[in-house]
Scaffold this active site. Sequence first.
Site, PDB file in Angstrom:
ATOM      1  N   SER A 146       0.845  -1.211   0.000  1.00 22.77           N
ATOM      2  CA  SER A 146       0.000   0.000   0.000  1.00 22.77           C
ATOM      3  C   SER A 146       0.870   1.246   0.000  1.00 22.77           C
ATOM      4  O   SER A 146       1.994   1.239   0.503  1.00 22.77           O
ATOM      5  CB  SER A 146      -0.861   0.016   1.264  1.00 22.77           C
ATOM      6  OG  SER A 146      -1.460   1.281   1.444  1.00 22.77           O
ATOM      7  N   TYR A 159      -1.730  -0.804  10.214  1.00 23.83           N
ATOM      8  CA  TYR A 159      -1.828  -1.141   8.780  1.00 23.83           C
ATOM      9  C   TYR A 159      -0.559  -0.699   8.054  1.00 23.83           C
ATOM     10  O   TYR A 159       0.027  -1.465   7.285  1.00 23.83           O
ATOM     11  CB  TYR A 159      -3.060  -0.431   8.198  1.00 23.83           C
ATOM     12  CG  TYR A 159      -3.322  -0.681   6.727  1.00 23.83           C
ATOM     13  CD1 TYR A 159      -3.959  -1.835   6.287  1.00 23.83           C
ATOM     14  CD2 TYR A 159      -2.955   0.272   5.769  1.00 23.83           C
ATOM     15  CE1 TYR A 159      -4.229  -2.039   4.938  1.00 23.83           C
ATOM     16  CE2 TYR A 159      -3.223   0.074   4.417  1.00 23.83           C
ATOM     17  CZ  TYR A 159      -3.858  -1.088   4.010  1.00 23.83           C
ATOM     18  OH  TYR A 159      -4.116  -1.281   2.662  1.00 23.83           O
TER      19      TYR A 159
HETATM   20  P1  NDP Z   1     -11.584  -5.500  -0.017  1.00 21.25           P
HETATM   21  O1  NDP Z   1     -11.991  -5.188   1.374  1.00 21.25           O
HETATM   22  O2  NDP Z   1     -12.463  -5.115  -1.143  1.00 21.25           O
HETATM   23  O3  NDP Z   1     -11.267  -7.073  -0.159  1.00 21.25           O
HETATM   24  C1  NDP Z   1     -10.433  -7.693   0.771  1.00 21.25           C
HETATM   25  C2  NDP Z   1     -10.230  -9.147   0.370  1.00 21.25           C
HETATM   26  O4  NDP Z   1      -9.346  -9.741   1.332  1.00 21.25           O
HETATM   27  C3  NDP Z   1     -11.516  -9.945   0.387  1.00 21.25           C
HETATM   28  O5  NDP Z   1     -11.547 -10.811  -0.725  1.00 21.25           O
HETATM   29  C4  NDP Z   1     -11.422 -10.744   1.690  1.00 21.25           C
HETATM   30  O6  NDP Z   1     -12.036 -12.020   1.619  1.00 21.25           O
HETATM   31  C5  NDP Z   1      -9.921 -10.939   1.796  1.00 21.25           C
HETATM   32  N1  NDP Z   1      -9.513 -11.253   3.169  1.00 21.25           N
HETATM   33  C6  NDP Z   1      -9.551 -10.459   4.266  1.00 21.25           C
HETATM   34  N2  NDP Z   1      -9.120 -11.141   5.347  1.00 21.25           N
HETATM   35  C7  NDP Z   1      -8.808 -12.395   4.918  1.00 21.25           C
HETATM   36  C8  NDP Z   1      -8.312 -13.559   5.562  1.00 21.25           C
HETATM   37  N3  NDP Z   1      -8.043 -13.590   6.874  1.00 21.25           N
HETATM   38  N4  NDP Z   1      -8.094 -14.664   4.812  1.00 21.25           N
HETATM   39  C9  NDP Z   1      -8.366 -14.668   3.474  1.00 21.25           C
HETATM   40  N5  NDP Z   1      -8.845 -13.589   2.814  1.00 21.25           N
HETATM   41  C10 NDP Z   1      -9.069 -12.472   3.535  1.00 21.25           C
HETATM   42  O7  NDP Z   1     -10.155  -4.832  -0.165  1.00 21.25           O
HETATM   43  P2  NDP Z   1      -9.319  -4.389  -1.466  1.00 21.25           P
HETATM   44  O8  NDP Z   1      -9.660  -5.242  -2.607  1.00 21.25           O
HETATM   45  O9  NDP Z   1      -9.405  -2.939  -1.570  1.00 21.25           O
HETATM   46  O10 NDP Z   1      -7.846  -4.736  -0.944  1.00 21.25           O
HETATM   47  C11 NDP Z   1      -7.040  -5.772  -1.488  1.00 21.25           C
HETATM   48  C12 NDP Z   1      -5.604  -5.536  -1.048  1.00 21.25           C
HETATM   49  O11 NDP Z   1      -5.171  -4.274  -1.564  1.00 21.25           O
HETATM   50  C13 NDP Z   1      -5.434  -5.441   0.466  1.00 21.25           C
HETATM   51  O12 NDP Z   1      -4.263  -6.078   0.856  1.00 21.25           O
HETATM   52  C14 NDP Z   1      -5.362  -3.953   0.713  1.00 21.25           C
HETATM   53  O13 NDP Z   1      -4.649  -3.657   1.889  1.00 21.25           O
HETATM   54  C15 NDP Z   1      -4.627  -3.487  -0.529  1.00 21.25           C
HETATM   55  N6  NDP Z   1      -4.828  -2.078  -0.804  1.00 21.25           N
HETATM   56  C16 NDP Z   1      -6.064  -1.566  -1.103  1.00 21.25           C
HETATM   57  C17 NDP Z   1      -6.219  -0.217  -1.361  1.00 21.25           C
HETATM   58  C18 NDP Z   1      -7.521   0.406  -1.683  1.00 21.25           C
HETATM   59  O14 NDP Z   1      -7.592   1.667  -1.771  1.00 21.25           O
HETATM   60  N7  NDP Z   1      -8.595  -0.327  -1.896  1.00 21.25           N
HETATM   61  C19 NDP Z   1      -5.062   0.699  -1.335  1.00 21.25           C
HETATM   62  C20 NDP Z   1      -3.813   0.053  -1.013  1.00 21.25           C
HETATM   63  C21 NDP Z   1      -3.715  -1.285  -0.769  1.00 21.25           C
HETATM   64  P3  NDP Z   1     -13.473 -12.377   2.272  1.00 21.25           P
HETATM   65  O15 NDP Z   1     -14.395 -11.235   1.947  1.00 21.25           O
HETATM   66  O16 NDP Z   1     -13.827 -13.659   1.574  1.00 21.25           O
HETATM   67  O17 NDP Z   1     -13.277 -12.568   3.748  1.00 21.25           O
END
Ligand code: NDP
Length: 249
Positions: A146, A159
């Site tokens: 991030s 985070y």
């Molecule tokens: P979302 O909240 O839309 O999706 C998060 C995903 O992570 C979901 O598919 C969820 O699965 C999964 N997840 C969370 N906890 C677990 C776990 N313990 N085990 C397995 N899967 C898990 O987030 P984003 O798509 O926005 O984020 C994706 C990545 O990008 C993250 O690492 C985030 O930190 C990073 N990021 C995002 C930014 C943004 O602005 N959106 C900016 C910078 C980085 P489920 O729902 O099935 O539990």
Amino acid sequence: MEENKEKNMQNKVVLVTGGSRGIGAEIVKMLANQDYQVVLNYHQSEKQALQIKKELWQKQIEIFKADVSKREEVKALVDFTLKTFGTIDVLINNAGISKQKLFTQITDDDWNEMIGTNLNSAFYCTQQVLGEMLRKKQGCIINISSIWGVTGASCEVAYSTAKAGMDGMTKALAKELGPSNIRVNSIAPGIIDTNMNQNLNKEDLENIKSEIPLERIGRTEDIAKCVKWLIEDNYTTGQIICVNGGWYI
Ligand code: NDP
């Protein structure tokens, strides 16, 4: 020559953690549509995972439930991938959660959850896939970190710490694994339109947009395209690629 390269790509097996929603779901769809063999990991969003599998019924995609902050569940996830597709070529450590809190109010449980889900998960998944990658002397690992790991974010210390840790892991591992022909890179997104940012209102988003040279919030495709490029590349390793519209340069 080009034809052979294309063929190789189509045989590649990719494991995407947190593939049920947001950025992970976009990566899964883009790669499956390019005929990669994909394992979509999810934790809580089973309905969404099943829906994606249904949408991609003509493609090679399997789904698997695992909490990637737990080593034993990661082991089951990687075992499933190896059993299903016979190998693993690419690991995308994408699963993540975020939480806003003043540093003084962060509890031990908050801290452990944030580090466990955002950083320990990458440690467990990477260790677990390396047996196969080292055996083949080939592999590609992509950590979705991030912008906050690079710049730090107020009220997101845990985070930011986890994401900076991920970037440190990327650089160190790239050095350790380069001689084994395994590339390790981070993609550090800026702000991307997913549920993770649902706490931001219209005004917050407008303010952020005004700070971004490309004058827009990122889209999940912006990250998925970079993932695809990194998989297909052969000579990039140890890099933190900031896909953020120029928000931080
Ligand atoms: P979302 O909240 O839309 O999706 C998060 C995903 O992570 C979901 O598919 C969820 O699965 C999964 N997840 C969370 N906890 C677990 C776990 N313990 N085990 C397995 N899967 C898990 O987030 P984003 O798509 O926005 O984020 C994706 C990545 O990008 C993250 O690492 C985030 O930190 C990073 N990021 C995002 C930014 C943004 O602005 N959106 C900016 C910078 C980085 P489920 O729902 O099935 O539990």
